[in-house]
Design a protein around this motif. Structure first.
Motif, short mmCIF file in Angstrom:
data_model
loop_
_atom_site.label_atom_id
_atom_site.label_comp_id
_atom_site.label_asym_id
_atom_site.label_seq_id
_atom_site.Cartn_x
_atom_site.Cartn_y
_atom_site.Cartn_z
N GLN A 250 1.32 -0.97 -0.80
CA GLN A 250 -0.08 -0.31 0.25
C GLN A 250 0.58 0.95 0.04
N ASP A 251 1.86 0.88 0.50
CA ASP A 251 3.07 2.29 0.44
C ASP A 251 3.94 2.88 -0.50
N GLY A 252 3.68 1.85 -1.40
CA GLY A 252 4.23 1.50 -2.84
C GLY A 252 6.19 0.81 -2.97
N GLU A 253 5.75 0.26 -1.98
CA GLU A 253 6.43 -0.59 -2.32
C GLU A 253 6.49 -1.98 -2.67
N TYR A 254 7.75 -2.98 -2.52
CA TYR A 254 7.41 -4.12 -3.42
C TYR A 254 8.58 -4.94 -2.58
N ARG A 255 7.96 -6.33 -3.19
CA ARG A 255 8.42 -7.22 -2.67
C ARG A 255 8.53 -8.64 -3.51
N PHE A 256 9.39 -8.85 -3.60
CA PHE A 256 10.28 -10.28 -4.75
C PHE A 256 9.95 -11.55 -3.90
N GLY A 257 10.05 -12.42 -4.82
CA GLY A 257 9.05 -14.12 -4.19
C GLY A 257 10.41 -14.55 -5.60
N PHE A 258 10.92 -15.53 -5.11
CA PHE A 258 12.04 -15.89 -5.63
C PHE A 258 11.86 -16.89 -6.45
N ASP A 259 10.85 -18.23 -6.05
CA ASP A 259 10.35 -19.57 -5.71
C ASP A 259 11.08 -20.23 -7.23
#
Length: 567
Positions: A250-259
């Motif tokens: 919601q705050d415009g940050e990103y999370r990434f998944g590498f599975d």
């Protein structure tokens, strides 16, 4: 009821002969060859029946039978065999049926059509010397193996026979040094086989196709971090093929998944892929936009998947810059954690031209801010991109490579695609197989480090507007000469080879044989042997056109290897 056959002809010919069903076979018999251990050797057994045979069968007997595969050469249609600006070093320029796909040998027999020459493609996958000895064979000295073929027709009537002799010399083909990538189009696999992208069946199928590519000398794999922005209509989309899971908070940050990327690396290690060619992070032909990127977006406490970047995204705009500033360090950490630093290559944008140089410069700077430690490779034709330091590892087309060679660009690669139809090597349907195979000696002479081709299995029309049936449409919907956009056909459970793909492997084996001889005799000796008797040096445009030269030259190299290896 079968017609009574009155005559049946057979003839062994080399792998460099293309046998057309609508013309007489004038090629002389070729019943003997040489090879090295760990090499894949191929030849053909051609046949012609005066009468229709409904169920023709062939049996082969040989000490190497366990390593031998026999496949009928099928016919594929071509409406666009060549562009108007092509040269005359072709077999024909007319539309029609061309010999290309290699089918499994039917257990219940094949049709032999009256008055037509057809062929069987014989592949001998020679084991390593160690494997042959473990199977109880002797690998010292020259080993001579015979292959006896017996054709029978309806009701078991004997039709004809042929014998081929293969001399295996006491040396082993070394591992390939050339970096070789052919772009696998993973969405085309899912579309043709009607599979969910990255569902279990899709993963299994991808692995089968990559295994095939590895057996043919491919050791680098296009790795779709996000849907590769390749041959896509401006404003259009290809099916999502994205290994990286993205979540925007919601705050415009990103999370990434590498599975999925982790699973990808494990697959590549399992099948023998050495290098990872991470997909382009900007659009083709100009680097003006971002590739399609799908993310899980959290809006008002509700999570949903949506496209967050694409054709509407300014490549140099702040939103995409912010995304890359978070994603690229995370990717770099993944690469380092998995010890892939020496195996990773990156792209900015495919086939840029000088009119797009400034756009490319801006995009390149964004990536290199975070990925400066990695090599960047790019298919291009303008020397200015290298001269200005934008592309450290240029990949010029083989008809635009001269300036790069003249300036002794280190670590040079090359490529070809639909545009390389005058003078240079390529593998269109209508080209002689010798024009395909000569590339191996050219790569050796000029010390080329890598080779790229864009169409391992592009089963779409141009710009991916529609999917095609590659057994019916071989020219991307009238866009590219047949043979440019795919090298393999879709089989029931995996790929079916083409004769072009098999001959290309032979080119790479010629390169490896030259490298082996160099280790024994030195580079100058190999170059002298390679060009002995020629009226002019080999270049990418000038080279011997005769298949007989290629065959005899390889035999000469093999015998010199055997002589020095025994010394």
């Amino acid at each position: 009821m079968a017609e009574k056959h009155s005559q049946f002809q057979t003839r062994c010919v080399s792998s460099l002969v293309k046998v057309f069903a609508d013309e007489a076979l004038t090629e002389a018999s070729w019943n003997r060859g040489t090879a090295l251990w760990s090499e894949t050797f191929a030849f053909q057994v051609a046949y012609r029946s005066e009468a229709l045979v409904y169920s023709m069968k062939v049996a082969v007997s040989s000490e190497l039978a366990a390593w031998t595969t026999v496949r009928p050469v099928g016919l594929a249609p071509s409406e666009l065999p060549t562009f108007a600006h092509s040269d005359d070093y072709v077999l024909r320029k007319t539309p029609g049926l061309y010999p290309d796909p290699l089918y499994p040998l039917p257990e219940d027999g094949m049709r032999a059509y009256p008055g037509q020459w057809r062929t069987l493609w014989v592949t001998v996958e020679l084991p390593s010397k160690e494997a042959w000895e473990a199977a109880g064979g002797a690998s010292s000295g020259v080993r001579s193996f015979t292959f006896d073929f017996h054709f029978t027709g309806d009701e078991g009537v004997e039709l004809g026979s042929q014998r081929f002799t293969l001399e295996v010399l006491p040396a082993e083909l070394p591992e390939q040094k050339l970096i070789h990538t052919e772009w696998v189009h993973y969405d085309c696999l899912a579309t043709y086989y009607k599979l969910d992208i990255f569902g279990e069946k899709h993963w299994e199928l991808i692995e089968r196709y990559v295994e095939n590519a590895v057996r043919h000398g491919m050791n680098m794999l296009l790795t779709p971090l996000f849907t590769p922005p390749l041959d896509t209509e401006i404003g259009g989309e290809r099916s999502t093929v994205q290994l990286i899971d993205v979540e925007r908070t919601q705050d415009g940050e990103y999370r990434f998944g590498f599975d999925k990327l982790t699973r990808w690396v494990e697959m590549c290690d399992r099948v023998g892929i050495r290098y990872f060619e991470f997909s382009h992070l900007f659009t083709q032909w100009g680097a003006k936009h971002a590739p399609k990127i799908i993310a899980t977006v959290n809006e008002g406490g509700e999570k949903k998947e949506q496209r967050i970047f694409g054709w509407e995204t300014d490549a140099a705009g702040e939103p995409y810059r912010q995304f890359l500033s978070q994603f690229l360090p995370a990717l770099d950490a993944f690469i380092r954690e998995h010890k892939l630093e020496d195996r990773s290559y990156f792209h900015v944008s495919d086939e840029p031209n000088l009119d797009q140089l400034e756009d490319y410069r801006r995009a390149s700077a964004i990536l290199k801010e975070h990925l400066g430690a990695y090599p960047f490779i790019e298919a291009l034709s303008d020397y200015g991109f290298y001269e200005q330091g934008l592309v450290p590892v240029p990949i010029p087309a083989n008809d635009h490579i001269d300036k790069f060679l003249e300036n002794e660009v280190p670590g040079l690669w090359t490529y070809y695609c639909c545009g390389q139809s005058v003078d240079v090597s390529n593998r269109f349907f209508n080209m002689p197989s010798a024009r395909n195979r000569i590339l191996g000696y050219q790569l050796y002479k000029f010390g080329i480090k890598g080779f790229l081709q864009w169409g391992f299995n592009f089963w779409n029309t141009q710009h991916s507007k529609e999917a095609i049936d590659p057994y019916r449409v071989t020219d991307a919907g009238g866009a590219f000469p047949s043979g440019d956009s795919f090298a393999v056909y879709p089989g029931t459970d995996g790929p079916l080879d083409s004769i072009r793909w098999e001959v290309f492997r032979e080119a790479l084996q010629d390169l490896r044989a030259c490298e082996l001889l160099e280790s024994l005799a030195g580079r100058e000796q190999v170059l002298e042997l390679l060009e002995a008797g020629l009226s002019e040096p080999i270049t990418f445009r000038n080279y011997p056109r005769e298949a007989s030269w290629l065959l005899s030259k390889r035999t000469e190299i093999n015998r010199q290897i055997a002589k020095l290896a025994d010394a």
